[in-house]
Design an enzyme around this catalytic site. Structure first.
Site, PDB file in Angstrom:
ATOM      1  N   HIS A  18      28.208 -27.186   0.160  1.00 39.69           N
ATOM      2  CA  HIS A  18      28.096 -26.799   1.306  1.00 39.69           C
ATOM      3  C   HIS A  18      28.926 -28.315   2.569  1.00 39.69           C
ATOM      4  O   HIS A  18      29.638 -28.647   2.713  1.00 39.69           O
ATOM      5  CB  HIS A  18      27.438 -26.352   2.058  1.00 39.69           C
ATOM      6  CG  HIS A  18      26.365 -25.142   2.243  1.00 39.69           C
ATOM      7  ND1 HIS A  18      27.057 -23.718   2.728  1.00 39.69           N
ATOM      8  CD2 HIS A  18      25.766 -24.984   1.239  1.00 39.69           C
ATOM      9  CE1 HIS A  18      26.399 -22.951   2.526  1.00 39.69           C
ATOM     10  NE2 HIS A  18      25.287 -23.213   2.037  1.00 39.69           N
TER      11      HIS A  18
HETATM   12  O1  RIB Z   1      23.365 -23.435   5.821  1.00 35.66           O
HETATM   13  C1  RIB Z   1      23.521 -25.314   4.822  1.00 35.66           C
HETATM   14  C2  RIB Z   1      22.952 -26.489   5.638  1.00 35.66           C
HETATM   15  O2  RIB Z   1      21.425 -26.378   6.142  1.00 35.66           O
HETATM   16  C3  RIB Z   1      23.600 -27.157   4.787  1.00 35.66           C
HETATM   17  O3  RIB Z   1      24.505 -28.783   5.658  1.00 35.66           O
HETATM   18  C4  RIB Z   1      22.409 -27.643   3.885  1.00 35.66           C
HETATM   19  O4  RIB Z   1      22.184 -28.922   3.234  1.00 35.66           O
HETATM   20  C5  RIB Z   1      20.685 -27.249   5.096  1.00 35.66           C
HETATM   21  O5  RIB Z   1      21.196 -28.558   6.082  1.00 35.66           O
END
Ligand code: RIB
Ligand code: CA
Length: 312
Positions: A241
């Site tokens: 992500h």
């Molecule tokens: O949903 C994914 C996000 O939530 C990313 O930033 C992961 O590190 C968590 O913080």
């Protein structure tokens, strides 16, 4: 080369945050003014320790680190040890860091810096508590914020912590609402995009093969991080992500975007934290964000691997 782009990264490491930090710290196009830390994936004492470990791994100990909010604005902290492990950075064994936190609270740092430093891009990678608190206490700082480029939300992909909500937004929906109503140019890297950035075996092998410390460490981070999502989604890798935020700054041509209205649910128990993205423009709600719908995954991983190769 034009002047490096001034950025402040706000983060809750988290393995994917760690990879985003390494990518940013390896990229000369970016002037990382500071890193601010927030509670999220794990509580603040661990997210700040993890941040210091990763900055030390990068060799960029010139970048100051500030700890911020330990709790969301108006609800109890929800964490994600089930994804990131008890430490929040399970996977590699990284030495205890020598670098220390700056003494100032991250929110005080954000306000003081953004009162006097123009043209700064904020890159939130976790819950938006630090950013929203600074905006609420000192709205005038908006003048010096060029753009907010954040990882959060999901619409076509639904949610990941609830059926309707993505984790960063769900942990602090009030903070997300403050940011989305702020009028600041905002770009959102949601699950709709990041679910196409999968850590497949060939991509992780490329990290592991790098002849430095950072590459193999990233492979060990993703080895741990991907086990949960591969099981959950039955996919050949986990969505990486947070590094998509940094890659978007480095090469926006890798991403498909549309400027639309995005509104967050702050009340309903059933859909709290849902980001309602008006992708087909069926409402008269004013567009307030650039929503990133997809990316060139091969191009993203090539950029990431090439930059990781330049680290110690
Ligand atoms: O949903 C994914 C996000 O939530 C990313 O930033 C992961 O590190 C968590 O913080
Ligand atoms: Ca994160």
């Amino acid at each position: 080369m034009t002047q490096p782009r001034k950025i402040i990264i706000d983060t809750d490491p988290g393995q994917d945050d760690a990879v985003a930090l390494l990518l940013a710290l390896a990229s000369p196009e970016l002037d990382v003014l500071a890193i601010t830390v927030v509670a999220g994936n794990v509580p603040l004492p661990l997210t700040e320790l993890n941040t210091r470990k990763i900055v030390e791994l990068s060799g960029r100990t010139d970048v100051p680190i500030y700890a911020g909010c330990a709790e969301p604005m108006d609800r109890k902290l929800v964490t994600a040890e089930h994804v990131h492990g008890r430490t929040g950075l399970d996977g590699p064994t990284l030495p205890d860091p020598k670098i220390q936190l700056q003494p100032e609270h991250a929110v005080d740092f954000l306000i003081e810096t953004l009162r006097t430093t123009p043209d700064v891009t904020l890159c939130p990678l976790g819950p938006l508590t630090n950013i929203a608190t600074a905006l609420q206490r000192a709205p005038e700082i908006k003048e010096n914020i060029r753009e907010i480029v954040l990882m959060g939300g999901g619409f076509f992909e639904g949610g990941n912590i609830t059926p309707a909500a993505e984790f960063n937004i769900y942990v602090d929906p009030t903070a997300a609402d403050i940011v989305l109503r702020s009028g600041i140019q905002t770009t959102i890297l949601p699950l709709d995009c990041t679910h196409n950035a999968l850590t497949t075996a060939p991509r992780v092998a490329a990290f592991r093969a790098l002849p430095n410390r950072a590459g193999p460490a990233v492979a060990e981070l993703t080895d741990f991080f991907e086990r949960y999502d591969k099981e959950k989604y039955g996919s050949e890798g986990a969505p990486l992500h947070d590094p998509t935020v940094i890659a978007y700054l480095l090469d926006p041509t890798l991403f498909e975007t549309r400027h639309i209205n995005v509104t967050v649910e702050t009340k309903s128990d059933l859909t709290l934290g849902a980001t309602v993205a008006d992708w087909w423009r069926v409402t008269d709600r004013k567009p307030n964000a650039t929503w990133v719908r997809n990316l060139d995954a091969d191009g993203f991983f090539k950029l990431l691997t090439d930059r990781l190769a330049t680290l110690p």
